[in-house]
Design a protein around this motif. Structure first.
Motif, PDB file in Angstrom:
ATOM      1  N   GLY A  43      51.113 129.299 -40.850  1.00  0.00           N
ATOM      2  CA  GLY A  43      50.724 130.223 -41.915  1.00  0.00           C
ATOM      3  C   GLY A  43      49.231 130.451 -41.953  1.00  0.00           C
ATOM      4  O   GLY A  43      48.763 131.568 -42.174  1.00  0.00           O
ATOM      5  N   LEU A  44      48.460 129.390 -41.718  1.00  0.00           N
ATOM      6  CA  LEU A  44      47.001 129.504 -41.702  1.00  0.00           C
ATOM      7  C   LEU A  44      46.549 130.380 -40.538  1.00  0.00           C
ATOM      8  O   LEU A  44      45.699 131.254 -40.702  1.00  0.00           O
ATOM      9  N   VAL A  45      47.130 130.170 -39.374  1.00  0.00           N
ATOM     10  CA  VAL A  45      46.769 130.965 -38.204  1.00  0.00           C
ATOM     11  C   VAL A  45      47.125 132.427 -38.441  1.00  0.00           C
ATOM     12  O   VAL A  45      46.346 133.330 -38.116  1.00  0.00           O
ATOM     13  N   GLY A  46      48.272 132.682 -39.023  1.00  0.00           N
ATOM     14  CA  GLY A  46      48.668 134.058 -39.324  1.00  0.00           C
ATOM     15  C   GLY A  46      47.715 134.724 -40.303  1.00  0.00           C
ATOM     16  O   GLY A  46      47.334 135.889 -40.128  1.00  0.00           O
ATOM     17  N   SER A  47      47.304 133.990 -41.330  1.00  0.00           N
ATOM     18  CA  SER A  47      46.356 134.529 -42.294  1.00  0.00           C
ATOM     19  C   SER A  47      45.007 134.810 -41.645  1.00  0.00           C
ATOM     20  O   SER A  47      44.378 135.834 -41.920  1.00  0.00           O
ATOM     21  N   LEU A  48      44.568 133.908 -40.795  1.00  0.00           N
ATOM     22  CA  LEU A  48      43.293 134.087 -40.109  1.00  0.00           C
ATOM     23  C   LEU A  48      43.345 135.296 -39.179  1.00  0.00           C
ATOM     24  O   LEU A  48      42.394 136.086 -39.135  1.00  0.00           O
ATOM     25  N   PHE A  51      43.095 138.387 -41.283  1.00  0.00           N
ATOM     26  CA  PHE A  51      41.731 138.595 -41.759  1.00  0.00           C
ATOM     27  C   PHE A  51      40.846 139.165 -40.656  1.00  0.00           C
ATOM     28  O   PHE A  51      40.105 140.129 -40.873  1.00  0.00           O
ATOM     29  N   VAL A  52      40.931 138.575 -39.462  1.00  0.00           N
ATOM     30  CA  VAL A  52      40.116 139.051 -38.340  1.00  0.00           C
ATOM     31  C   VAL A  52      40.465 140.496 -38.008  1.00  0.00           C
ATOM     32  O   VAL A  52      39.575 141.319 -37.748  1.00  0.00           O
ATOM     33  N   GLU A  53      41.728 140.830 -38.029  1.00  0.00           N
ATOM     34  CA  GLU A  53      42.151 142.205 -37.749  1.00  0.00           C
ATOM     35  C   GLU A  53      41.603 143.163 -38.804  1.00  0.00           C
ATOM     36  O   GLU A  53      41.135 144.260 -38.471  1.00  0.00           O
ATOM     37  N   GLY A  58      37.690 147.401 -40.233  1.00  0.00           N
ATOM     38  CA  GLY A  58      36.565 147.841 -41.060  1.00  0.00           C
ATOM     39  C   GLY A  58      35.312 148.096 -40.244  1.00  0.00           C
ATOM     40  O   GLY A  58      34.590 149.077 -40.480  1.00  0.00           O
ATOM     41  N   MET A  59      35.053 147.224 -39.272  1.00  0.00           N
ATOM     42  CA  MET A  59      33.889 147.417 -38.404  1.00  0.00           C
ATOM     43  C   MET A  59      34.024 148.695 -37.585  1.00  0.00           C
ATOM     44  O   MET A  59      33.055 149.454 -37.432  1.00  0.00           O
ATOM     45  N   ALA A  60      35.208 148.947 -37.063  1.00  0.00           N
ATOM     46  CA  ALA A  60      35.421 150.152 -36.257  1.00  0.00           C
ATOM     47  C   ALA A  60      35.248 151.411 -37.105  1.00  0.00           C
ATOM     48  O   ALA A  60      34.644 152.398 -36.652  1.00  0.00           O
ATOM     49  N   GLU A  61      35.752 151.389 -38.340  1.00  0.00           N
ATOM     50  CA  GLU A  61      35.591 152.546 -39.226  1.00  0.00           C
ATOM     51  C   GLU A  61      34.125 152.796 -39.536  1.00  0.00           C
ATOM     52  O   GLU A  61      33.654 153.936 -39.494  1.00  0.00           O
ATOM     53  N   ARG A  62      33.395 151.723 -39.850  1.00  0.00           N
ATOM     54  CA  ARG A  62      31.977 151.872 -40.177  1.00  0.00           C
ATOM     55  C   ARG A  62      31.185 152.336 -38.960  1.00  0.00           C
ATOM     56  O   ARG A  62      30.296 153.187 -39.068  1.00  0.00           O
ATOM     57  N   GLU A  63      31.502 151.810 -37.788  1.00  0.00           N
ATOM     58  CA  GLU A  63      30.826 152.229 -36.571  1.00  0.00           C
ATOM     59  C   GLU A  63      31.063 153.707 -36.297  1.00  0.00           C
ATOM     60  O   GLU A  63      30.147 154.433 -35.902  1.00  0.00           O
TER      61      GLU A  63
END
Length: 101
Positions: A43-48, A51-53, A58-63
């Motif tokens: 569950g922790l790995v899935g949440s992480l 989050f990373v995705e 968000g980074m791609a949209e801002r870029e």
């Protein structure tokens, strides 16, 4: 008839108690603990990963917004410039002068 009824009730309660006790005892065995830890880690790995995705999206949209602004010759709107210029915010508050390299 009453005795048969209460015998049935007693048997049903006994079965429920034994099943519950068996499940509880199994959860405290090494295999049960390993299963619980495995599920928690999964569950922790899935949440992480989620989050990373989200951060990558968000980074791609801002870029993309920045590239479009430069392509149109517009000035880039830096929303956080005033925060970085504020001396109360930033590294000085988190890391005092004696701790900075």
């Amino acid at each position: 008839m009453r005795r048969l009824f209460w015998l049935g009730v007693g048997l049903a309660v006994g079965v429920v108690v034994v099943r519950k006790a068996t499940r509880t005892a199994q959860s405290y065995t090494p295999a049960g603990i390993a299963s619980t830890v495995s599920q928690s880690a999964g569950g922790l790995v899935g949440s992480l990963r989620s989050f990373v995705e989200d951060v990558r999206v968000g980074m791609a949209e801002r870029e993309q917004e920045i590239h479009e602004a430069f392509a149109h010759g517009e000035a880039f709107d830096d929303q956080f410039a005033d925060l970085r210029e504020d001396p109360r915010i930033g590294d000085r508050e988190i890391f005092p002068e004696e701790h900075q390299r």
